[in-house]
Design a protein around this motif. Sequence first.
Motif, PDB file in Angstrom:
ATOM      1  N   LEU A  67       0.812  -1.219   0.000  1.00 18.56           N
ATOM      2  CA  LEU A  67       0.000   0.000   0.000  1.00 18.56           C
ATOM      3  C   LEU A  67       0.844   1.267   0.000  1.00 18.56           C
ATOM      4  CD1 LEU A  67      -2.920  -0.833   2.443  1.00 18.56           C
ATOM      5  CD2 LEU A  67      -2.973  -0.712  -0.044  1.00 18.56           C
ATOM      6  N   MET A  68       2.018   1.204   0.574  1.00 16.01           N
ATOM      7  CA  MET A  68       2.842   2.400   0.692  1.00 16.01           C
ATOM      8  C   MET A  68       3.634   2.690  -0.581  1.00 16.01           C
ATOM      9  SD  MET A  68       1.813   3.430   3.470  1.00 16.01           S
ATOM     10  CE  MET A  68       2.827   4.846   3.752  1.00 16.01           C
ATOM     11  N   ARG A  69       3.614   1.780  -1.514  1.00 19.63           N
ATOM     12  CA  ARG A  69       4.285   2.060  -2.787  1.00 19.63           C
ATOM     13  C   ARG A  69       3.559   3.186  -3.485  1.00 19.63           C
ATOM     14  NH1 ARG A  69       5.121  -3.234  -6.189  1.00 19.63           N
ATOM     15  NH2 ARG A  69       3.936  -4.353  -4.649  1.00 19.63           N
ATOM     16  N   GLY A  70       4.297   4.065  -4.132  1.00 19.03           N
ATOM     17  CA  GLY A  70       3.714   5.233  -4.776  1.00 19.03           C
ATOM     18  C   GLY A  70       2.765   4.900  -5.911  1.00 19.03           C
ATOM     19  N   ASN A  71       3.048   3.850  -6.670  1.00 17.26           N
ATOM     20  CA  ASN A  71       2.216   3.564  -7.835  1.00 17.26           C
ATOM     21  C   ASN A  71       0.826   3.096  -7.453  1.00 17.26           C
ATOM     22  OD1 ASN A  71       3.041   1.083  -6.897  1.00 17.26           O
ATOM     23  ND2 ASN A  71       3.792   0.353  -8.869  1.00 17.26           N
ATOM     24  N   VAL A  72       0.653   2.517  -6.268  1.00 14.19           N
ATOM     25  CA  VAL A  72      -0.678   2.090  -5.840  1.00 14.19           C
ATOM     26  C   VAL A  72      -1.552   3.315  -5.590  1.00 14.19           C
ATOM     27  CG1 VAL A  72      -1.967   0.907  -4.019  1.00 14.19           C
ATOM     28  CG2 VAL A  72       0.142  -0.085  -4.891  1.00 14.19           C
ATOM     29  N   ILE A  73      -0.997   4.301  -4.937  1.00 21.25           N
ATOM     30  CA  ILE A  73      -1.752   5.525  -4.651  1.00 21.25           C
ATOM     31  C   ILE A  73      -2.051   6.267  -5.948  1.00 21.25           C
ATOM     32  CG2 ILE A  73      -1.618   7.763  -3.489  1.00 21.25           C
ATOM     33  CD1 ILE A  73      -0.045   6.274  -1.266  1.00 21.25           C
ATOM     34  N   ASP A  74      -1.071   6.343  -6.837  1.00 19.01           N
ATOM     35  CA  ASP A  74      -1.305   6.992  -8.136  1.00 19.01           C
ATOM     36  C   ASP A  74      -2.417   6.296  -8.905  1.00 19.01           C
ATOM     37  OD1 ASP A  74       0.710   8.765  -7.587  1.00 19.01           O
ATOM     38  OD2 ASP A  74       2.228   7.714  -8.785  1.00 19.01           O
ATOM     39  N   LEU A  75      -2.414   4.976  -8.871  1.00 17.51           N
ATOM     40  CA  LEU A  75      -3.440   4.215  -9.569  1.00 17.51           C
ATOM     41  C   LEU A  75      -4.820   4.468  -8.961  1.00 17.51           C
ATOM     42  CD1 LEU A  75      -4.151   2.153 -11.727  1.00 17.51           C
ATOM     43  CD2 LEU A  75      -3.670   0.354 -10.074  1.00 17.51           C
ATOM     44  N   ALA A  76      -4.894   4.530  -7.641  1.00 17.32           N
ATOM     45  CA  ALA A  76      -6.179   4.797  -6.980  1.00 17.32           C
ATOM     46  C   ALA A  76      -6.699   6.179  -7.353  1.00 17.32           C
ATOM     47  CB  ALA A  76      -6.016   4.676  -5.464  1.00 17.32           C
ATOM     48  N   VAL A  77      -5.816   7.159  -7.381  1.00 16.33           N
ATOM     49  CA  VAL A  77      -6.223   8.516  -7.769  1.00 16.33           C
ATOM     50  C   VAL A  77      -6.703   8.516  -9.213  1.00 16.33           C
ATOM     51  CG1 VAL A  77      -5.351  10.851  -8.212  1.00 16.33           C
ATOM     52  CG2 VAL A  77      -4.767   9.694  -6.089  1.00 16.33           C
ATOM     53  N   ALA A  78      -6.005   7.799 -10.084  1.00 19.18           N
ATOM     54  CA  ALA A  78      -6.397   7.745 -11.496  1.00 19.18           C
ATOM     55  C   ALA A  78      -7.768   7.111 -11.666  1.00 19.18           C
ATOM     56  CB  ALA A  78      -5.350   6.967 -12.298  1.00 19.18           C
ATOM     57  N   VAL A  79      -8.066   6.080 -10.897  1.00 20.23           N
ATOM     58  CA  VAL A  79      -9.371   5.418 -11.001  1.00 20.23           C
ATOM     59  C   VAL A  79     -10.481   6.363 -10.554  1.00 20.23           C
ATOM     60  CG1 VAL A  79     -10.787   3.563 -10.024  1.00 20.23           C
ATOM     61  CG2 VAL A  79      -8.489   3.073 -10.853  1.00 20.23           C
ATOM     62  N   VAL A  80     -10.256   7.063  -9.447  1.00 22.10           N
ATOM     63  CA  VAL A  80     -11.273   7.987  -8.944  1.00 22.10           C
ATOM     64  C   VAL A  80     -11.495   9.131  -9.930  1.00 22.10           C
ATOM     65  CG1 VAL A  80     -11.775   9.660  -7.113  1.00 22.10           C
ATOM     66  CG2 VAL A  80     -10.903   7.396  -6.539  1.00 22.10           C
ATOM     67  N   ILE A  81     -10.420   9.705 -10.445  1.00 19.99           N
ATOM     68  CA  ILE A  81     -10.531  10.786 -11.428  1.00 19.99           C
ATOM     69  C   ILE A  81     -11.197  10.270 -12.696  1.00 19.99           C
ATOM     70  CG2 ILE A  81      -9.205  12.356 -12.904  1.00 19.99           C
ATOM     71  CD1 ILE A  81      -9.307  13.263 -10.025  1.00 19.99           C
ATOM     72  N   GLY A  82     -10.844   9.060 -13.116  1.00 22.19           N
ATOM     73  CA  GLY A  82     -11.464   8.474 -14.303  1.00 22.19           C
ATOM     74  C   GLY A  82     -12.954   8.277 -14.142  1.00 22.19           C
ATOM     75  N   ALA A  83     -13.372   7.851 -12.961  1.00 24.86           N
ATOM     76  CA  ALA A  83     -14.808   7.662 -12.712  1.00 24.86           C
ATOM     77  C   ALA A  83     -15.542   8.999 -12.756  1.00 24.86           C
ATOM     78  CB  ALA A  83     -15.016   6.988 -11.359  1.00 24.86           C
ATOM     79  N   ALA A  84     -14.943  10.027 -12.173  1.00 24.40           N
ATOM     80  CA  ALA A  84     -15.567  11.353 -12.215  1.00 24.40           C
ATOM     81  C   ALA A  84     -15.588  11.885 -13.645  1.00 24.40           C
ATOM     82  CB  ALA A  84     -14.807  12.314 -11.301  1.00 24.40           C
ATOM     83  N   PHE A  85     -14.539  11.635 -14.380  1.00 29.53           N
ATOM     84  CA  PHE A  85     -14.456  12.092 -15.764  1.00 29.53           C
ATOM     85  C   PHE A  85     -15.488  11.376 -16.631  1.00 29.53           C
ATOM     86  CE2 PHE A  85     -12.438  12.022 -19.997  1.00 29.53           C
ATOM     87  CZ  PHE A  85     -12.383  13.383 -20.202  1.00 29.53           C
ATOM     88  N   THR A  86     -15.761  10.116 -16.342  1.00 35.22           N
ATOM     89  CA  THR A  86     -16.765   9.364 -17.076  1.00 35.22           C
ATOM     90  C   THR A  86     -18.132  10.022 -16.957  1.00 35.22           C
ATOM     91  OG1 THR A  86     -15.546   7.324 -16.764  1.00 35.22           O
ATOM     92  CG2 THR A  86     -17.862   7.097 -17.288  1.00 35.22           C
ATOM     93  N   ASN A  87     -18.454  10.531 -15.775  1.00 32.55           N
ATOM     94  CA  ASN A  87     -19.728  11.230 -15.598  1.00 32.55           C
ATOM     95  C   ASN A  87     -19.820  12.458 -16.493  1.00 32.55           C
ATOM     96  OD1 ASN A  87     -20.652   9.399 -13.692  1.00 32.55           O
ATOM     97  ND2 ASN A  87     -19.784  10.550 -11.985  1.00 32.55           N
ATOM     98  N   ILE A  88     -18.729  13.181 -16.630  1.00 31.80           N
ATOM     99  CA  ILE A  88     -18.721  14.369 -17.496  1.00 31.80           C
ATOM    100  C   ILE A  88     -18.940  13.959 -18.945  1.00 31.80           C
ATOM    101  CG2 ILE A  88     -17.266  16.230 -18.387  1.00 31.80           C
ATOM    102  CD1 ILE A  88     -15.945  16.316 -15.604  1.00 31.80           C
ATOM    103  N   VAL A  89     -18.232  12.925 -19.382  1.00 32.53           N
ATOM    104  CA  VAL A  89     -18.372  12.476 -20.767  1.00 32.53           C
ATOM    105  C   VAL A  89     -19.783  11.972 -21.026  1.00 32.53           C
ATOM    106  CG1 VAL A  89     -17.577  10.777 -22.454  1.00 32.53           C
ATOM    107  CG2 VAL A  89     -15.930  11.985 -21.034  1.00 32.53           C
ATOM    108  N   ASN A  90     -20.345  11.230 -20.086  1.00 32.75           N
ATOM    109  CA  ASN A  90     -21.720  10.755 -20.247  1.00 32.75           C
ATOM    110  C   ASN A  90     -22.693  11.920 -20.384  1.00 32.75           C
ATOM    111  OD1 ASN A  90     -20.977   8.075 -20.149  1.00 32.75           O
ATOM    112  ND2 ASN A  90     -21.381   7.870 -17.964  1.00 32.75           N
TER     113      ASN A  90
END
Length: 166
Positions: free
Chosen positions: A16-39
């Motif tokens: 969990l403390m590896r940087g790429n896990v946190i980056d990936l989690a942020v990307a998923v959350v941003i992607g989900a929010a971005f999907t709402n805009i595109v929809n």
Amino acid sequence: MSEKKPSLLEGFKAFLMRGNVIDLAVAVVIGAAFTNIVNAVVKGVINPLVGAFGTKNLDSYSSCLKAPCEVGPDGEMQGIQIMWGSVLGATLQFLITAAVVYFLMVLPMARYLARREAQRKAKEGVQETLEVTELEVLKEIRDALVAQRAGGNAGPEGSPAPGDRG
């Protein structure tokens, strides 16, 4: 000779403390929010534009592969219906998402990185030019001193050259 194996919780914490896990989690959350805009763009802008030529709902575009394509008395669809409108809607949504990501994120970042790289190379080139120039100046000074010593032992006005003590 017994090596201590990391516990399950320690391994999970390290993961969990590896940087790429946190980056990936942020990307998923941003992607989900971005999907709402595109929809919203697809439903609010694209579908009405397509609807100007037909219906406003792309999902209603379909073709019948095997007749009759109609709702039977039991509410079931009879025949084989190809729902190409929903495929068209999903394709448009994908293209819009890809275009927005490319033009608003990828392209500006690529230009920014290219500009930084060009500045870095220009800075390195200037430093190399300065280093070469300093080296050339030092060589010229050395050559002038060697030529001065070889040309005569006398300095200006007949005095002994520096380093010559008669």
